[in-house]
Enzyme design. Structure first.
Site, short mmCIF file in Angstrom:
data_model
loop_
_atom_site.label_atom_id
_atom_site.label_comp_id
_atom_site.label_asym_id
_atom_site.label_seq_id
_atom_site.Cartn_x
_atom_site.Cartn_y
_atom_site.Cartn_z
N TYR A 97 0.83 -1.20 0.00
CA TYR A 97 0.00 0.00 0.00
C TYR A 97 0.87 1.25 0.00
CZ TYR A 97 -3.09 3.71 1.54
OH TYR A 97 -3.78 4.89 1.62
N ASN A 147 1.02 11.59 5.20
CA ASN A 147 0.46 10.86 6.34
C ASN A 147 1.22 11.32 7.59
OD1 ASN A 147 -0.61 7.46 5.51
ND2 ASN A 147 -1.65 9.41 5.39
N TYR A 181 -13.92 33.35 46.04
CA TYR A 181 -13.24 32.14 45.54
C TYR A 181 -12.19 32.45 44.48
CZ TYR A 181 -16.77 29.09 47.73
OH TYR A 181 -17.57 28.42 48.61
N HIS A 235 -4.25 16.30 -3.03
CA HIS A 235 -4.51 16.54 -1.61
C HIS A 235 -4.22 17.98 -1.20
CE1 HIS A 235 -4.78 12.24 -1.64
NE2 HIS A 235 -4.92 12.15 -0.33
N ARG A 249 -9.08 33.33 46.68
CA ARG A 249 -8.49 32.36 47.60
C ARG A 249 -8.40 30.95 47.02
NH1 ARG A 249 -12.87 29.99 51.31
NH2 ARG A 249 -14.74 31.23 50.93
N PHE A 289 -1.45 7.31 12.07
CA PHE A 289 -1.79 8.66 11.60
C PHE A 289 -3.02 9.23 12.30
CE2 PHE A 289 -3.47 5.50 8.52
CZ PHE A 289 -4.80 5.55 8.90
N GLU A 347 -12.36 5.96 5.77
CA GLU A 347 -11.89 6.67 6.97
C GLU A 347 -13.13 7.06 7.77
OE1 GLU A 347 -9.69 9.68 4.96
OE2 GLU A 347 -8.33 8.19 4.09
#
Length: 501
Positions: free
Chosen positions: A51, A193, A277, A81, A280, A326, A411
């Protein structure tokens, strides 16, 4: 020059790199890179189907690509991409992305050639930062779009900010005396990746947040003195009994900041029993936030040293194992934790400002101004702080609990890490604005206690604030002073403290 030892880069080194220190990989890392590249050559020569080496990507992984088209495969991967949108990432973040990619590749399990490392290094050496859109990654399978934009510039596509001048990438490379990069088998996938964009943005949020936190310790201590508040809640015995490390550390820092204050010793016998608050409980709230930041820093330091591409090579056996390193879920959680911690730091600060401007609570002039009515004083700066705090509350909702399927369902669960990290950066900037308002208010409060003076440590902080925002005598234009102090908080110039080491 920082020599990067992949797998062993420290948080302190990452902070220095974020600040712009030069860097390059160690000789051992370069040797490991060569070993992995030779493994890819053997895999390709052997004809095995692997792959990303000789197949398509994602749902197209079953498509075998012939050997004479492998260079086209890698080029097409990067171009297809490079599809981000939005404002460009800051130069410091991009620079950290490049460094993190070098670290990951330097582990010797990615299979890129030395020429790829040289190309990335040339960007650092020439202060040539790829222009990378900030939107387009969901944090799995890695930060594909941002990293593709980074790699595309090495191929002569896109734009590069060359020492402050934005140029077409091809022109910038020519000025750098670099030829466009041609990618070999697996190299495009190894480069895009990975979690380096998400991690770089999250580290940006972390280091900015560290500065915000340190400034908030100073502003909180100054506010205690301005209120003539009690130091008893910072007694170490209280915090040792609870045992939370951040709480113990914050109480110790507040004691150190308030030590030897004339204002503090002037009201030991006053009739005030307890402070609100937000004054303190600073050790408890700020300490819990510090513990979260420390945990996030640990996660991000590990991730900065990680191998997060796919498939991952094991050169000793010429294996290429497809997995999911990834997936940026650890980064997403860390970024959301940073966001929540800084949201609370800002929220606590705004409440202290609210007390200081309220004469019934502070026993100081209303809105810290003389001739009230004619003058509004700090009335509306407190409103600005409140607005920033409420904006941070909406931003602090975790991105890491979201997911959306992509790539035709291949995905089907993603991390949203870059979204979480970008929100954390925004929260850090907003919180710095909130701290800026408190610093102005607390400095004004201290002025009303003259001739009594605060501690030496807080007097130094007061002077830094007053250099940017003079004592308020009558109403004036506020925005520029507030912005200047906000910038000083983010620059780390108001607090000489590193809280995460």
């Amino acid at each position: 020059m920082i020599t990067l030892a992949p797998g062993a880069v420290t948080l302190a080194q990452l902070r220095t790199l974020w600040n712009g220190a030069p860097a390059r990989l160690s000789d051992d890392a370069l040797a490991d890179i060569d070993t992995a590249a030779a493994s890819v050559e053997r895999i390709v020569a052997g004809g095995a189907t692997v792959y990303g080496v000789n197949t398509g990507f994602g749902l197209l992984a079953q498509t075998r690509i012939p050997a004479d088209r492998l260079a086209d495969l890698q080029r097409n991967l990067i171009l297809s991409h490079s599809c981000g949108l939005g404002e460009p990432l800051p130069r410091a973040t991009v620079r950290l992305m490049i460094v993190l990619k070098l670290i990951g590749l330097g582990r010797g399990h990615s299979g890129v050639r030395r020429t790829v490392i040289d190309a990335l290094q040339s960007l650092l050496d020439a202060d040539a930062m790829p222009v990378i859109p900030s939107q387009g990654s969901v944090g799995a399978s890695g930060d594909l779009a941002p990293l593709a934009h980074m790699v595309a510039t090495l191929m002569g596509e896109g734009r590069i900010d060359l020492a402050g001048e934005t140029l077409p990438a091809g022109e910038a490379l020519a000025r750098m005396n670099r030829a466009p990069l041609t990618l070999g088998p697996k190299e495009g996938l190894a480069l895009i990746n990975g979690t380096q964009a998400s991690t770089a943005i999250a580290l940006d949020a972390l280091f900015l947040g560290e500065r915000v936190f340190a400034a908030a310790l100073g502003s909180g201590a100054m506010a205690v003195d301005a209120l003539k508040g009690s130091c008893a809640p910072f007694d170490p015995r209280l915090h040792e009994l609870r045992g939370q490390p951040g709480q113990i550390a914050v109480a110790a820092r507040l004691r150190a900041l308030l030590d030897a204050s004339e204002i503090g010793t002037s009201h030991h016998d006053c009739d005030r029993v307890q402070d609100p608050y937000s004054f303190r409980c600073q050790p408890q709230v700020m300490g819990a936030s510090l513990d979260l930041l420390v945990n996030a820093a640990r996660t991000l330091t590990i991730e900065a040293n990680a191998v997060t591409d796919n498939p991952i090579l094991f050169p000793s056996s010429d294996e290429a194992i497809s997995g999911g390193n990834f997936h940026a879920q650890p980064v997403a959680f860390a970024a959301d934790i940073i966001a929540m911690a800084l949201c609370e730091v800002g929220s606590l600060s705004e409440r202290r400002t609210s007390v200081l401007v309220d004469p019934t609570m502070s026993r100081l002039p209303a809105f810290l101004t003389d001739d009230g009515g004619l003058n509004s004083g700090l009335m509306i700066p407190q409103v600005t702080a409140a607005a920033l705090v409420s904006e941070n509350k909406s931003l602090a909702f975790p991105a890491s609990v979201d997911s959306i399927p992509t790539s035709a369902g291949q995905e089907d669960h993603v991390s949203m890490a870059p979204i979480a990290a970008r929100k954390a950066v925004r929260i850090a900037h907003n919180a710095a604005g909130v701290i800026a308002v408190e610093l102005i208010a607390a400095a004004q409060g201290l002025d009303y206690h003259r001739p009594l003076v605060t501690s030496p440590a807080l007097a130094a902080l007061h002077a830094r604030v007053r250099a940017l925002s003079p004592h308020l005598d009558t109403d004036r234009y506020w925005a520029d002073e507030m912005a200047a102090i906000q910038a000083a908080v983010l620059a780390g110039s108001l607090a000489d403290l590193t809280v995460l080491d």
